[in-house]
Write an enzyme that holds these catalytic residues in place. Structure first.
Site, PDB file in Angstrom:
ATOM      1  CG  ASP A  14       9.702  24.654 -17.232  1.00 19.32           C
ATOM      2  OD1 ASP A  14      10.410  23.883 -16.547  1.00 19.32           O
ATOM      3  OD2 ASP A  14       9.465  24.450 -18.436  1.00 19.32           O
ATOM      4  CG  ASN A  74       8.790  18.154  -3.477  1.00 15.95           C
ATOM      5  OD1 ASN A  74       8.807  16.979  -3.104  1.00 15.95           O
ATOM      6  ND2 ASN A  74       7.771  18.680  -4.157  1.00 15.95           N
ATOM      7  CB  SER A  91      14.374   8.680  -4.454  1.00 13.08           C
ATOM      8  OG  SER A  91      13.822   7.417  -4.754  1.00 13.08           O
ATOM      9  CE1 TYR A 139      12.393  10.091  -9.124  1.00 12.77           C
ATOM     10  CE2 TYR A 139      12.997   8.037  -8.022  1.00 12.77           C
ATOM     11  CZ  TYR A 139      12.488   9.323  -7.969  1.00 12.77           C
ATOM     12  OH  TYR A 139      12.069   9.851  -6.776  1.00 12.77           O
TER      13      TYR A 139
END
Length: 648
Positions: free
Chosen positions: A451, A478, A532, A545
């Site tokens: 984690d 990633n 992104s 995001y």
């Protein structure tokens, strides 16, 4: 059983695998087996065929295709020649192979051919090597076996050994003989059936083990050693030093073996470890001697001296192998093994683990000794091995290098694992999904459930990764989360904090922890950030995001500025419309399409090229950005989106 395991070769395959599964008998491609069968050729004429293990085949997993079929009669005649170089011998053997797609036959094929028995097994049993390499080794063999075996003094494998055995076997082997001991090399058994030959091998090895037990030289207790104290940076620095001497990146595996650590602290380790390997056959993976401590430069200098004094005595010119160690014994770090790949490092580790047993057992019998330095050099610089060196192709792009990929269990992360593995890298895959540990069962993949928001979990994962491969050369950031679509006024504090925690804070922590390792990368460190399209062109309903990916992008730009002095380059990829990832569910796709007033199918291809971008498209570019084509590029931001008019 024959039908299940390949017709007439079925019994041979079956017992070969039994031998291969016992690591005290053979290790990683060692040993060989054979069977002599009568078969008809295309003209209906009967001939004797010798099926012998092909060069490079592993007994543990061998199948019928791993055996090379040869015409027995002409092969057998070769052993009667007065003189034949090993290169000539292998050429003649190759000319007698009956199947075009067969592997090249073992270098010990002649030894199998001259024995009249249908089935022949050859292993490098630990117990036999321990007794051989003690004082009066040949005498001990005769004491253990009496008339059961012929005892052959040490002779390098190849034509000379086969020719000697061809002369001696008629005198040394009787009706009650079960096999042959090749001093400091191994043991051979034979029989009329696969079962008989296998059972004789077990019987002969058991006799050696019983002898060691009677002499109190079987169970050797080493003092309990305190656990190794290992700093990640220390292992990475040692790996860099090994790589520098090797002239290329190397994997360095730190063993968890308590035995290895205790042997590294043995009061006589400087004497015991420097005499040579358990059998010269192991040299290809371990070199003649391990490095004691961490002075790799001194080891390399000593190796060059070893090469110079022995090459002068050789009859032909030799090409020196790299002078880097393959095994390291350090009182703090324990046993470490180096290799040009993760597989080679793992093989060296396992071989040396067994070598320790052989050394200590022989020492308990009165004193460990290996074959002479000249004999070791003759094997390490054998003409056949030199020929392989000259024929070897280029190393894979990332051979000997290590990449850490986060979010490795699915989507782009999983595709990145595949892309880097195909280019020869050792891959550490981190993911919250525990299944990551078993997704690729191979020595060059190490999966760890982790984690990234748990600092202790990340620390532990890096400890394991560096212990497994020796360092980190490349990092692919990633892992990330994409919360459900919400307008800004509806974003909850929990959603905001969780998104920032995973997509920014955890990434920063990993960058900070990996920085000292990337500085020590033999070819300099490389980082690829999977960003992104939302960084240059955010979308409605993706405030958390988009903000998190923009923040990560800024961190990458700052890292490029600050870490260029360390030789670390960092580049970002901005994918869009990659729907075969764990971030995307059918519900999320529908929500995002609705936000753009598009159907789901239109949303999938809403780019200039009207194409769908797959995880593998992103992964291939991520791998290439760590390679030589991008060696002079840092701080780049590259879209992988099929062309987006808002970005263009």
């Amino acid at each position: 059983m024959r039908a299940r395991l390949g017709g007439p070769l079925g019994p041979r395959v079956y017992t070969s695998r039994l031998l291969g599964r016992d690591k005290s008998l053979v290790l990683h491609g060692g040993g060989n087996t054979s069977v002599k069968l009568r078969e008809k050729d295309l003209f209906g004429e009967e001939l004797e065929v010798l099926y012998v293990k092909g060069s490079g085949a592993d007994l543990e997993t061998i199948d019928a295709g791993g055996f090379s079929p040869l015409r027995l009669a002409p092969v057998r005649r070769l052993a009667g020649l007065a003189k034949l170089s090993d290169a000539q011998m292998m050429n003649e053997l190759g000319a007698q192979v009956l199947r075009a797609d067969a592997p090249f036959p073992s270098v010990e094929t002649l030894l199998h051919a001259i024995l009249p028995h249908p089935y022949v097994d050859h292993t490098h049993a630990d117990a036999v090597l321990a007794a051989c390499n003690a004082p009066d080794g040949e005498k001990r063999m005769r004491e253990i076996y009496g008339e059961r075996v012929a005892v052959i003094p040490y002779i390098k494998a190849g034509f000379d050994l086969a020719a000697f055995c061809a002369r001696e076997f008629p005198k040394a082997l009787g009706k009650g003989s079960l096999g042959v001991v090749l001093v400091s090399h191994g043991i051979v058994s034979f029989g009329a059936s696969a079962r008989e030959s296998y059972e004789r091998m077990i019987e002969l090895v058991t006799l050696a083990e019983d002898y060691l037990a009677r002499k109190k030289a079987w169970q050797i207790a080493l003092p309990d050693a305190q656990p190794a104290r290992r700093e990640r940076a220390e292992i990475a620095q040692l790996r860099k030093s090994v790589s520098e001497q090797a002239g290329a990146p190397m994997v360095l595996k730190a063993s968890d073996s308590a035995k290895g650590l205790a042997f590294a602290r043995h009061p006589k380790v400087a004497t015991l470890s420097q005499q040579g390997p358990a059998t010269p056959d192991h040299l290809i993976f371990t070199k003649a001697r391990p490095l004691l401590g961490r002075d790799v430069s001194a080891f390399a200098s000593s190796y060059r001296s070893y090469f110079e004094r022995n090459s002068r005595k050789a009859g032909d010119a030799k090409t020196m192998l790299d002078p880097a160690p393959r095994v390291v014994l350090d009182p703090q770090l324990g046993l470490l093994a180096a290799g040009r790949s993760a597989r080679e490092a793992a093989v060296a580790e396992e071989i040396y683990d067994h070598t320790i047993d052989v050394i200590l057992r022989a020492e308990a019998l009165g004193g460990w000794r290996a074959v002479s330095e000249g004999d070791l050099f003759a094997v390490e610089y054998w003409e056949l091995e030199q020929a392989k060196l000259h024929k070897a192709g280029p190393r894979p792009m990332f051979g000997g290098e290590v990449v850490l990929v986060t979010g490795a269990a699915s989507g782009i992360g999983r595709a990145c694992v595949d892309a880097f593995l195909r280019r020869g890298a050792a891959v550490v895959g981190l993911d919250r999904n525990p299944a990551v540990a078993g997704m690729w069962r191979k020595p060059d993949f190490f999966g760890v459930a982790c984690d990234l928001t748990d600092a202790d979990s990340v620390e532990a994962s890096l400890e394991e990764a560096v212990g497994q491969y020796g360092g980190i050369d490349m990092l692919v950031l990633n892992a990330g989360i994409f919360p459900s679509s919400q307008p800004l006024q509806d974003i909850s504090p929990d959603t905001w904090h969780r998104t920032m925690s995973v997509n920014v804070e955890a990434q920063l922590r990993l960058l900070q922890l990996c920085h000292p390792l990337l500085k020590l990368a033999p070819r300099s460190g490389r980082i690829v950030v999977i960003g992104s399209r939302n960084v240059p062109a955010p979308g409605p309903g993706a405030g958390a995001y988009s903000a998190s990916k923009a923040a990560l992008n800024q961190l990458a730009r700052v890292a490029a500025l600050e870490w260029a002095k360390d030789g670390i380059r960092i580049n970002s990829l901005h994918p869009d419309a990659v729907y075969d990832t764990g971030l995307w569910t059918e519900e999320l796709l529908a929500a995002r399409a609705k936000a753009y007033n598009l159907t789901v199918e239109q949303y999938r291809r809403k780019n200039l090229l009207k194409t769908e971008v797959a995880s593998s498209d992103v992964a291939e570019l991520a791998a290439e950005m760590c390679g030589p084509l991008f060696s002079k590029t840092t701080a780049a931001q590259v879209p992988v989106d099929g062309g987006n008019e808002r970005v263009v």
